[in-house]
Design an enzyme around this catalytic site. Structure first.
Site, mmCIF file in Angstrom:
data_model
loop_
_atom_site.group_PDB
_atom_site.id
_atom_site.type_symbol
_atom_site.label_atom_id
_atom_site.label_comp_id
_atom_site.label_asym_id
_atom_site.label_seq_id
_atom_site.Cartn_x
_atom_site.Cartn_y
_atom_site.Cartn_z
ATOM 1 N N LYS A 85 0.026 -3.627 -3.098
ATOM 2 C CA LYS A 85 0.815 -4.155 -1.981
ATOM 3 C C LYS A 85 2.200 -3.516 -1.890
ATOM 4 O O LYS A 85 2.611 -3.078 -0.816
ATOM 5 C CB LYS A 85 0.913 -5.669 -2.118
ATOM 6 C CG LYS A 85 1.562 -6.365 -0.931
ATOM 7 C CD LYS A 85 1.365 -7.859 -0.968
ATOM 8 C CE LYS A 85 2.127 -8.529 -2.066
ATOM 9 N NZ LYS A 85 1.403 -8.721 -3.322
ATOM 10 N N ARG A 125 11.552 -7.557 -3.248
ATOM 11 C CA ARG A 125 12.094 -8.364 -4.349
ATOM 12 C C ARG A 125 12.431 -7.485 -5.551
ATOM 13 O O ARG A 125 11.913 -6.385 -5.694
ATOM 14 C CB ARG A 125 11.062 -9.413 -4.783
ATOM 15 C CG ARG A 125 10.783 -10.484 -3.747
ATOM 16 C CD ARG A 125 9.649 -11.378 -4.207
ATOM 17 N NE ARG A 125 8.408 -10.615 -4.336
ATOM 18 C CZ ARG A 125 7.347 -11.023 -5.023
ATOM 19 N NH1 ARG A 125 7.382 -12.172 -5.668
ATOM 20 N NH2 ARG A 125 6.261 -10.284 -5.088
ATOM 21 N N THR A 142 3.181 -0.693 -3.258
ATOM 22 C CA THR A 142 2.974 0.729 -2.980
ATOM 23 C C THR A 142 2.733 0.954 -1.496
ATOM 24 O O THR A 142 3.294 1.878 -0.885
ATOM 25 C CB THR A 142 1.785 1.258 -3.801
ATOM 26 O OG1 THR A 142 2.051 1.025 -5.195
ATOM 27 C CG2 THR A 142 1.564 2.744 -3.568
ATOM 28 N N TRP A 152 -0.339 6.371 -2.312
ATOM 29 C CA TRP A 152 -0.124 6.591 -3.742
ATOM 30 C C TRP A 152 -0.140 8.095 -4.044
ATOM 31 O O TRP A 152 0.689 8.578 -4.797
ATOM 32 C CB TRP A 152 -1.212 5.877 -4.558
ATOM 33 C CG TRP A 152 -0.922 5.894 -6.036
ATOM 34 C CD1 TRP A 152 -0.258 4.946 -6.749
ATOM 35 C CD2 TRP A 152 -1.274 6.924 -6.974
ATOM 36 N NE1 TRP A 152 -0.160 5.312 -8.081
ATOM 37 C CE2 TRP A 152 -0.789 6.530 -8.240
ATOM 38 C CE3 TRP A 152 -1.946 8.141 -6.870
ATOM 39 C CZ2 TRP A 152 -0.955 7.304 -9.387
ATOM 40 C CZ3 TRP A 152 -2.109 8.914 -8.016
ATOM 41 C CH2 TRP A 152 -1.627 8.492 -9.253
ATOM 42 N N LYS A 169 1.684 -7.278 -15.944
ATOM 43 C CA LYS A 169 1.639 -6.654 -14.625
ATOM 44 C C LYS A 169 2.332 -5.298 -14.577
ATOM 45 O O LYS A 169 1.994 -4.423 -13.797
ATOM 46 C CB LYS A 169 2.280 -7.600 -13.599
ATOM 47 C CG LYS A 169 2.142 -7.154 -12.143
ATOM 48 C CD LYS A 169 2.670 -8.245 -11.216
ATOM 49 C CE LYS A 169 2.525 -7.851 -9.754
ATOM 50 N NZ LYS A 169 3.447 -6.790 -9.349
ATOM 51 N N PHE A 184 -9.434 4.461 -2.712
ATOM 52 C CA PHE A 184 -9.633 5.101 -4.004
ATOM 53 C C PHE A 184 -10.648 6.237 -3.847
ATOM 54 O O PHE A 184 -11.515 6.186 -2.959
ATOM 55 C CB PHE A 184 -10.156 4.090 -5.031
ATOM 56 C CG PHE A 184 -9.088 3.206 -5.620
ATOM 57 C CD1 PHE A 184 -8.711 3.324 -6.947
ATOM 58 C CD2 PHE A 184 -8.450 2.253 -4.833
ATOM 59 C CE1 PHE A 184 -7.723 2.505 -7.487
ATOM 60 C CE2 PHE A 184 -7.461 1.435 -5.370
ATOM 61 C CZ PHE A 184 -7.100 1.559 -6.707
ATOM 62 N N PHE A 187 1.748 -11.818 -4.174
ATOM 63 C CA PHE A 187 0.352 -12.172 -4.365
ATOM 64 C C PHE A 187 -0.404 -12.165 -3.035
ATOM 65 O O PHE A 187 -0.049 -11.430 -2.121
ATOM 66 C CB PHE A 187 0.214 -13.504 -5.116
ATOM 67 C CG PHE A 187 0.701 -13.434 -6.535
ATOM 68 C CD1 PHE A 187 0.197 -12.488 -7.410
ATOM 69 C CD2 PHE A 187 1.681 -14.295 -7.003
ATOM 70 C CE1 PHE A 187 0.644 -12.403 -8.721
ATOM 71 C CE2 PHE A 187 2.141 -14.221 -8.317
ATOM 72 C CZ PHE A 187 1.607 -13.274 -9.175
ATOM 73 N N ALA A 198 5.538 -15.799 -6.315
ATOM 74 C CA ALA A 198 4.876 -16.479 -5.199
ATOM 75 C C ALA A 198 3.869 -17.518 -5.662
ATOM 76 O O ALA A 198 3.449 -18.358 -4.867
ATOM 77 C CB ALA A 198 4.179 -15.468 -4.295
#
Length: 554
Positions: A69, A92, A71, A408, A103, A380, A299, A271
């Site tokens: 998210k 954030r 990224t 990415w 994470k 991907f 999230f 969140a």
């Protein structure tokens, strides 16, 4: 393949003054924190209109397969910049808890990152430490008041204010303190929250000015007296000193993406246990400084987006122009029962079973909140054309387009297709609305979220929660938004229920008022406000050499 930190360390970062100039800010408008970070002075924003269009990036329910998210948020902003749009990212700040826990960092990934990523992930400009200091000052003043005679008649059994630390430390969830004899305080049961779950963090992120910050701090309920009436930080005369500790923390932080797009990174509530959005001050600053503002909420859309809409937008008068829902084929296959070890092979059956999770999130954005949306498939190399075609087919059935994202690997170039679709959506006229009316009773608001957003049958309340809700409404705290704390891994309060479960109830075990933040917090299931570290924390892989080069940070 280069790691995120290797890519960030090799990047040629512009001096922060050059980034400020892109926003029309001069030397007098910013306060330098080294060469690549700065805070924006409030005076720089006075008299400017909020002209930008606000774009929210959210996601499907997270899985260990990852969604990307942040990224996608960064890559979309860079994509918009490449199309000639004056764009600002509003994100954030990362918490040290996930950075050293499971994470990892929260500055994006690959060639779609905000930099300097090491600084952003580690201490940054000290905002979180200021929040922790203000929180713990209030705790110290509360206990000192009791020790010095308890003039306010505080009931030691009804203290609701906890200390905090910005680290995953399960050992501190429940403690006894004040031990050691009469001169060492009053013994009592206590506990710690992680800093990002502190009400002080929520206040910092919802306050609109230093004056508003101080007023909100004064309203914090820390305990109840022997008559059952709330005792506040204002009663303890703590708000002024707390505001002093936060005087710099309330200023938005200015950094940049790898491609030089300005980024405001400020505030960091989780969140799942808090409201999960960056600060109102930073968002409004971005809307004044840019034509397009790309922000994210933590999230899945059932948590971060719901709270972004029903809490942040309601309180701050914000109206999003478009929403991006991030998904990966890999994660959807996990929601369909696919094994993590088998996600690299085509499995249309598992994907078909997992797609209802995406469909429900999309339906909520369009039908509950009335906003135009696009699905960003974070592609991907193992995703097959047939799998992508199936995702597109299901989204088209809901009237939503799909844009493939390769940010990415390609940065802003890989986000141009998504950026074009977002620009188209921002020209549509949405009918933005909330999921509930804040004047409803607390239980009605919670039930509205469970049924409308989660897709459940309703909420069940423990006897403790029933008693707390009745008390809060009797004290006049009922007419506020609600902030539901629940697992991020399911629409329900059971992390094992993947996909789009139905016929479930959410169990509310307790409720409390965050009067300064302006909402009621409902704790569900087994959610904890102090996370723990995994068996192998990310911290064991993080190191620094003699030259100061950091490794292992994602």
């Amino acid at each position: 393949m280069k790691t995120d930190i290797e890519i960030a360390q090799e990047a040629k970062i512009q001096h922060i003054s050059a980034i400020a100039r892109k926003l029309g800010l001069g030397e007098e408008d910013i306060e330098y924190y080294g060469k690549y970070k700065a805070k924006i002075e409030p005076s720089a924003l006075e008299g400017r209109a909020e002209r930008g269009k606000l774009i929210l990036v959210t996601a499907i329910t997270p899985t260990p397969a990852g969604e990307g998210k942040t990224t996608t948020t960064v890559g979309l902003a860079d994509g918009l910049s490449r199309l000639g749009k004056k764009t600002v990212v509003a994100l954030r700040e990362p918490s040290l808890g996930p950075v050293f826990g499971i994470k990892g960092g929260a500055a994006g990934g690959g060639y779609a990152q905000i930099v300097p990523m090491e600084d952003i992930n580690l201490h940054f400009t000290g905002d979180f430490h200021a929040v922790g200091a203000a929180n713990n000052l209030l705790a110290a003043m509360l206990d000192n008041h009791i020790f010095q005679g308890n003039e306010l008649g505080i009931d030691p059994e009804r203290i609701v204010w906890k200390r905090c630390v910005d680290m995953n430390d399960r050992q501190l969830r429940y403690v006894e303190d004040g031990l050691g004899g009469p001169k060492s305080g009053v013994p009592r049961k206590d506990g710690f929250d992680i800093t990002v779950a502190s009400e002080v963090m929520a206040i910092l992120c919802l306050a609109t000015s230093l004056e508003d910050l101080k007023a909100r701090l004064a309203r914090i309920v820390v305990a109840y007296n022997r008559e059952g009436k709330p005792v506040t930080a204002g009663d303890l005369k703590a708000a002024g000193a707390m505001a002093v500790l936060l005087k710099d923390a309330i200023k938005p932080n200015l950094v940049q993406t790898l491609e030089g797009t300005p980024a405001l990174v400020h505030g960091g509530p989780f969140a799942n246990i808090a409201h999960g959005c960056n600060s109102v001050v930073a968002t409004k600053a971005a809307l004044k400084l840019g034509d397009y503002v790309v922000t994210e909420a933590g999230f899945g859309a059932d948590l971060g987006a719901e709270k972004f809409f029903d809490i942040k937008c309601r309180m701050a008068g914000l109206k999003p122009a478009a929403v991006v829902v991030v998904a990966t084929v890999r994660a959807l296959k996990m929601h369909g029962g696919g094994a993590k070890t088998e996600l690299g092979r085509e499995d249309l059956s598992a994907l078909e079973r997992g797609l209802p999770n995406l469909v429900r999130h999309l339906s909520n954005i369009k039908n509950v909140y009335g906003l135009p949306a696009v699905v960003a498939v974070n592609r991907f190399p193992t995703d097959t054309d047939a799998e992508i075609a199936l995702v597109i087919e299901k989204c088209k059935a809901l009237g939503c387009n799909v844009a493939l994202s390769t940010v990415w690997a390609e940065g802003g170039k890989g986000g141009e297709a998504l950026a074009r679709e977002v620009l188209r959506l921002t020209e549509e006229k949405g009918a933005f609305r909330f999921a509930y009316d804040e004047t409803l009773h607390i239980k009605e608001k919670i039930n509205a979220i469970v049924t409308k957003v989660y897709g459940g049958k309703g909420a069940r309340f423990s006897p403790e929660a029933e008693e707390e809700i009745a008390r809060l409404e009797a004290l006049g705290f009922g007419k506020t938004p609600v902030c539901i704390a629940k697992t991020q891994y399911s629409f329900s309060d059971d992390a094992e229920k993947l996909g789009a479960p139905e016929d479930f109830f959410v169990t509310v075990r307790s409720c409390k008022i965050s009067a300064g933040a302006g909402f009621v917090v409902a704790l569900t299931g087994n959610i904890m406000t102090m996370p723990g570290l995994p068996k192998e924390p990310a911290a064991v892989h993080i190191d620094i050499d003699e030259s100061g080069k950091i490794t292992g940070l994602f």
